[in-house]
Design an enzyme around this catalytic site. Structure first.
Site, PDB file in Angstrom:
ATOM      1  N   HIS A 223       0.896  -1.368  -0.085  1.00 15.89           N
ATOM      2  CA  HIS A 223      -0.055   0.028  -0.079  1.00 15.89           C
ATOM      3  C   HIS A 223       0.873   1.351   0.106  1.00 15.89           C
ATOM      4  O   HIS A 223       1.769   1.490   0.788  1.00 15.89           O
ATOM      5  CB  HIS A 223      -0.900   0.030   1.369  1.00 15.89           C
ATOM      6  CG  HIS A 223      -2.086  -0.842   1.401  1.00 15.89           C
ATOM      7  ND1 HIS A 223      -3.256  -0.463   1.929  1.00 15.89           N
ATOM      8  CD2 HIS A 223      -2.459  -1.738   0.537  1.00 15.89           C
ATOM      9  CE1 HIS A 223      -4.028  -1.371   1.672  1.00 15.89           C
ATOM     10  NE2 HIS A 223      -3.751  -2.186   0.824  1.00 15.89           N
TER      11      HIS A 223
ATOM     12  N   TYR B 263     -11.051   7.521   0.938  1.00 17.08           N
ATOM     13  CA  TYR B 263     -10.614   6.148   1.322  1.00 17.08           C
ATOM     14  C   TYR B 263      -9.024   5.505   0.856  1.00 17.08           C
ATOM     15  O   TYR B 263      -8.749   6.269  -0.156  1.00 17.08           O
ATOM     16  CB  TYR B 263     -11.479   5.192   0.561  1.00 17.08           C
ATOM     17  CG  TYR B 263     -11.113   3.859   0.718  1.00 17.08           C
ATOM     18  CD1 TYR B 263     -10.185   3.198  -0.109  1.00 17.08           C
ATOM     19  CD2 TYR B 263     -10.907   3.104   2.029  1.00 17.08           C
ATOM     20  CE1 TYR B 263      -9.504   2.014   0.116  1.00 17.08           C
ATOM     21  CE2 TYR B 263     -10.491   1.866   2.156  1.00 17.08           C
ATOM     22  CZ  TYR B 263      -9.791   1.317   1.267  1.00 17.08           C
ATOM     23  OH  TYR B 263      -8.967   0.208   1.518  1.00 17.08           O
TER      24      TYR B 263
ATOM     25  N   ASP C 254      -7.641   1.146  -5.993  1.00 14.12           N
ATOM     26  CA  ASP C 254      -8.963   0.633  -5.279  1.00 14.12           C
ATOM     27  C   ASP C 254      -9.981   1.754  -5.354  1.00 14.12           C
ATOM     28  O   ASP C 254      -9.812   2.774  -4.667  1.00 14.12           O
ATOM     29  CB  ASP C 254      -8.797   0.107  -3.998  1.00 14.12           C
ATOM     30  CG  ASP C 254      -9.976  -0.605  -3.273  1.00 14.12           C
ATOM     31  OD1 ASP C 254      -9.844  -1.126  -1.990  1.00 14.12           O
ATOM     32  OD2 ASP C 254     -10.929  -0.491  -3.785  1.00 14.12           O
TER      33      ASP C 254
ATOM     34  N   GLU D 286      -9.558  -1.841  -8.688  1.00 13.89           N
ATOM     35  CA  GLU D 286     -10.173  -2.818  -7.719  1.00 13.89           C
ATOM     36  C   GLU D 286     -11.722  -2.212  -7.545  1.00 13.89           C
ATOM     37  O   GLU D 286     -11.684  -0.830  -7.148  1.00 13.89           O
ATOM     38  CB  GLU D 286      -9.567  -3.071  -6.255  1.00 13.89           C
ATOM     39  CG  GLU D 286     -10.342  -3.775  -5.419  1.00 13.89           C
ATOM     40  CD  GLU D 286      -9.444  -3.944  -4.167  1.00 13.89           C
ATOM     41  OE1 GLU D 286      -9.988  -4.345  -2.952  1.00 13.89           O
ATOM     42  OE2 GLU D 286      -8.320  -3.628  -4.162  1.00 13.89           O
TER      43      GLU D 286
ATOM     44  N   GLU E 210     -13.683  -8.750  -2.244  1.00  8.99           N
ATOM     45  CA  GLU E 210     -13.572  -8.808  -0.676  1.00  8.99           C
ATOM     46  C   GLU E 210     -14.603  -8.819   0.159  1.00  8.99           C
ATOM     47  O   GLU E 210     -14.453  -9.398   1.313  1.00  8.99           O
ATOM     48  CB  GLU E 210     -12.521  -7.679  -0.364  1.00  8.99           C
ATOM     49  CG  GLU E 210     -13.417  -6.145  -0.137  1.00  8.99           C
ATOM     50  CD  GLU E 210     -12.466  -5.084   0.098  1.00  8.99           C
ATOM     51  OE1 GLU E 210     -12.855  -4.097   0.900  1.00  8.99           O
ATOM     52  OE2 GLU E 210     -11.374  -4.811  -0.709  1.00  8.99           O
TER      53      GLU E 210
ATOM     54  N   HIS F 114      -7.692 -10.606  -0.342  1.00  7.22           N
ATOM     55  CA  HIS F 114      -7.782  -9.438   0.568  1.00  7.22           C
ATOM     56  C   HIS F 114      -6.855  -9.479   1.841  1.00  7.22           C
ATOM     57  O   HIS F 114      -6.629 -10.808   2.286  1.00  7.22           O
ATOM     58  CB  HIS F 114      -9.211  -9.491   0.988  1.00  7.22           C
ATOM     59  CG  HIS F 114      -9.428  -8.235   1.764  1.00  7.22           C
ATOM     60  ND1 HIS F 114     -10.660  -7.945   2.673  1.00  7.22           N
ATOM     61  CD2 HIS F 114      -9.021  -6.849   1.358  1.00  7.22           C
ATOM     62  CE1 HIS F 114     -10.696  -6.753   2.973  1.00  7.22           C
ATOM     63  NE2 HIS F 114      -9.725  -6.234   2.236  1.00  7.22           N
TER      64      HIS F 114
ATOM     65  N   ASP G 214      -7.515  -5.246   8.945  1.00  4.50           N
ATOM     66  CA  ASP G 214      -8.656  -5.730   9.742  1.00  4.50           C
ATOM     67  C   ASP G 214      -8.710  -7.221   9.615  1.00  4.50           C
ATOM     68  O   ASP G 214      -9.947  -7.499   9.779  1.00  4.50           O
ATOM     69  CB  ASP G 214      -9.712  -4.695   9.496  1.00  4.50           C
ATOM     70  CG  ASP G 214     -10.264  -4.670   7.861  1.00  4.50           C
ATOM     71  OD1 ASP G 214     -10.926  -3.765   7.883  1.00  4.50           O
ATOM     72  OD2 ASP G 214      -9.908  -5.805   7.276  1.00  4.50           O
TER      73      ASP G 214
HETATM   74  C1  CS2 Z   1      -9.744  -2.440   1.239  1.00  4.25           C
HETATM   75  C2  CS2 Z   1      -9.811  -2.657   2.908  1.00  4.25           C
HETATM   76  O1  CS2 Z   1      -7.649  -3.388   1.529  1.00  4.25           O
HETATM   77  C3  CS2 Z   1      -8.649  -3.159   0.763  1.00  4.25           C
HETATM   78  O2  CS2 Z   1      -8.918  -3.509  -0.430  1.00  4.25           O
HETATM   79  O3  CS2 Z   1     -10.937  -2.278   0.421  1.00  4.25           O
HETATM   80  O4  CS2 Z   1      -8.911  -1.888   3.509  1.00  4.25           O
HETATM   81  C4  CS2 Z   1     -11.303  -2.225   3.402  1.00  4.25           C
HETATM   82  O5  CS2 Z   1     -11.666  -1.159   3.127  1.00  4.25           O
HETATM   83  C5  CS2 Z   1     -11.452  -2.773   4.656  1.00  4.25           C
HETATM   84  O6  CS2 Z   1     -10.966  -4.144   4.918  1.00  4.25           O
HETATM   85  C6  CS2 Z   1     -12.721  -2.734   5.202  1.00  4.25           C
HETATM   86  O7  CS2 Z   1     -12.949  -3.379   6.535  1.00  4.25           O
HETATM   87 MG    MG Z   2     -10.344  -3.062  -1.345  1.00  2.00          MG
END
Ligand code: CS2
Ligand code: MG
Length: 405
Positions: free
Chosen positions: A122, A159, A212, A238, A264, A314, A318
């Protein structure tokens, strides 16, 4: 051998994690991740009130029958809460079977198809300059594939960006109520192509890039974005639109050549089936935790391989290290493995609770041949980090319309 006891732990080393431990009458035990961000305690209740009573005394080696029993036997199939519960039980049973066999789980799945698991990192930032500087660092660290996210000017809390937070745990860990973020598709479509244009100008095309959208667009808006990003040859785009709108992906596929990743939020192979059969998906992003475990993910991978669709599990912050290590086994085995999401090996608090052997080298992760999944869980350390209610954000358009998908 019989299942003697099943424990459920909830801890919050920065963010909440739900861990299942299945203990057999021979002392062999298995671990599974049941974390469902923002709905953790619903999964705990599903496990403790409905699933665990049905499993005590059963043979832990009957993984397939137990999966069918929990999925079909519930009558009310599918759903994020039930599948996170079933996913944790399933992975814990594969962990036990590996320990009984004295083999790492990838050997039980069919053995290695590769020596290591290539991951995507990331990279995000508040400005394009930030993102490109962070991208340079990631390239210097040896990553071959990187996801780029950037704060959109005028959209607070975009996001995938950290804002003023130092990491995802600080960002996600403290939300007693759902934060409300703004969204403007116009500002987004005016900005994101510029990010990838600049990235390609500075770093060329050897580094693979992905992005994403987090389901923020309608199908025709996703077509517009896809067309504008085509020159920058992304590995994948994504969640261009919400996964529920499978026809929306036909619209995108019919008008752009950009590779599409989603899944995901898939809970079963049925969520993926129409997209795979329509060849409107190129990478399946389902995690073992949210997809019901290794048992169904193995079937999903096999089905997807018939259509040259690859797996890209994924790997967000979390999902616990148990899910991460279960993915290492799935990724080492899957003939149609594509890429694994990777957000780092976590914080000292997290690693005090979850211990495992995985090393990152030049953007690839290597694991040791430990029997089972290869994770240990420190129950005493987990007690130091009690559960703290926390929510995912919701998104509203500038006129107040609720826009989260
Ligand atoms: C996201 C996640 O990593 C990803 O691709 O879409 O961070 C997602 O937002 C979280 O897992 C939601 O809980
Ligand atoms: Mg995602």
């Amino acid at each position: 051998m019989k299942i003697k006891e099943i424990k459920v732990f909830v801890c919050c080393p920065g963010r909440n994690f739900v861990t299942v431990k299945i203990i057999t009458d021979k002392g062999v035990y298995g671990l599974g991740d049941a974390t469902l961000n923002g709905r953790e305690l619903a999964v705990v209740a599903y496990l403790e009130e409905h699933v665990i009573p049905c499993l005590i005394g059963r043979d832990p080696q009957e993984i397939e029958d137990i999966w069918q029993y929990l999925y079909k036997g519930a009558y009310w199939q599918n759903g994020a809460v039930s599948m996170a519960a079933i996913g944790a039980i399933d992975v814990a049973l594969w962990d036990i079977k590996g320990k009984i066999a004295g083999l790492p789980v990838y050997q039980l799945l069919g053995g290695r198809s590769r020596k290591a698991v290539t991951v995507y990192a990331h990279v995000n930032g508040e400005t394009i300059k930030d993102v490109l500087n962070n991208l340079e660092q990631a390239i210097n660290q040896g990553y071959k594939v990187v996801r780029l996210q950037c704060t959109i000017p005028g959209i607070a809390g975009t996001y995938g960006t950290l804002g003023d937070k130092k990491n995802y745990y600080e960002l996600q860990g403290n939300r007693p109520l759902p934060p409300e973020h703004g969204w403007s598709t116009t500002k987004y479509l005016n900005f994101i192509p510029e990010l990838f244009k600049k990235a390609r100008e500075r770093f060329g095309y050897d580094i693979e890039l992905c992005h994403d959208v987090h389901s923020r667009l309608t199908p025709i808006e996703a077509v517009q974005l896809g067309k504008m990003l085509e020159p920058y040859r992304l590995k994948f785009l994504e969640d261009a639109v919400t996964y529920e709108n499978t026809d929306g992906y036909k619209v995108i596929r019919n008008q752009t050549s950009i590779p599409l990743a989603l899944g995901e939020k898939f809970n079963t192979i049925w969520d993926a089936k129409p997209l795979i059969e329509n060849q409107t998906i190129d990478f399946v992003r389902t995690a073992v935790t949210h997809g019901g475990g290794l048992t169904p993910l193995k079937k999903l991978a096999d089905f997807a391989s018939l259509y040259h669709v690859r797996m890209a599990p994924h790997g967000a912050p979390d999902l616990s290290p148990i899910c991460f290590m279960a993915h290492m086994h799935l990724d080492l085995w899957a003939p149609n493995f594509g890429i694994q999401e990777f957000v780092g090996f976590g914080t000292p608090e997290l690693n005090e609770i979850f211990s495992y052997n995985a090393t990152l080298k030049d953007g690839d992760i290597y694991i040791e041949d430990t029997p089972g999944i290869g994770v240990e869980f420190n129950e005493e350390a987990a007690k130091k980090y009690p559960y703290k209610r926390s929510y995912l954000p919701v998104t509203r358009l500038e006129d107040g319309t609720l826009w989260s998908w």
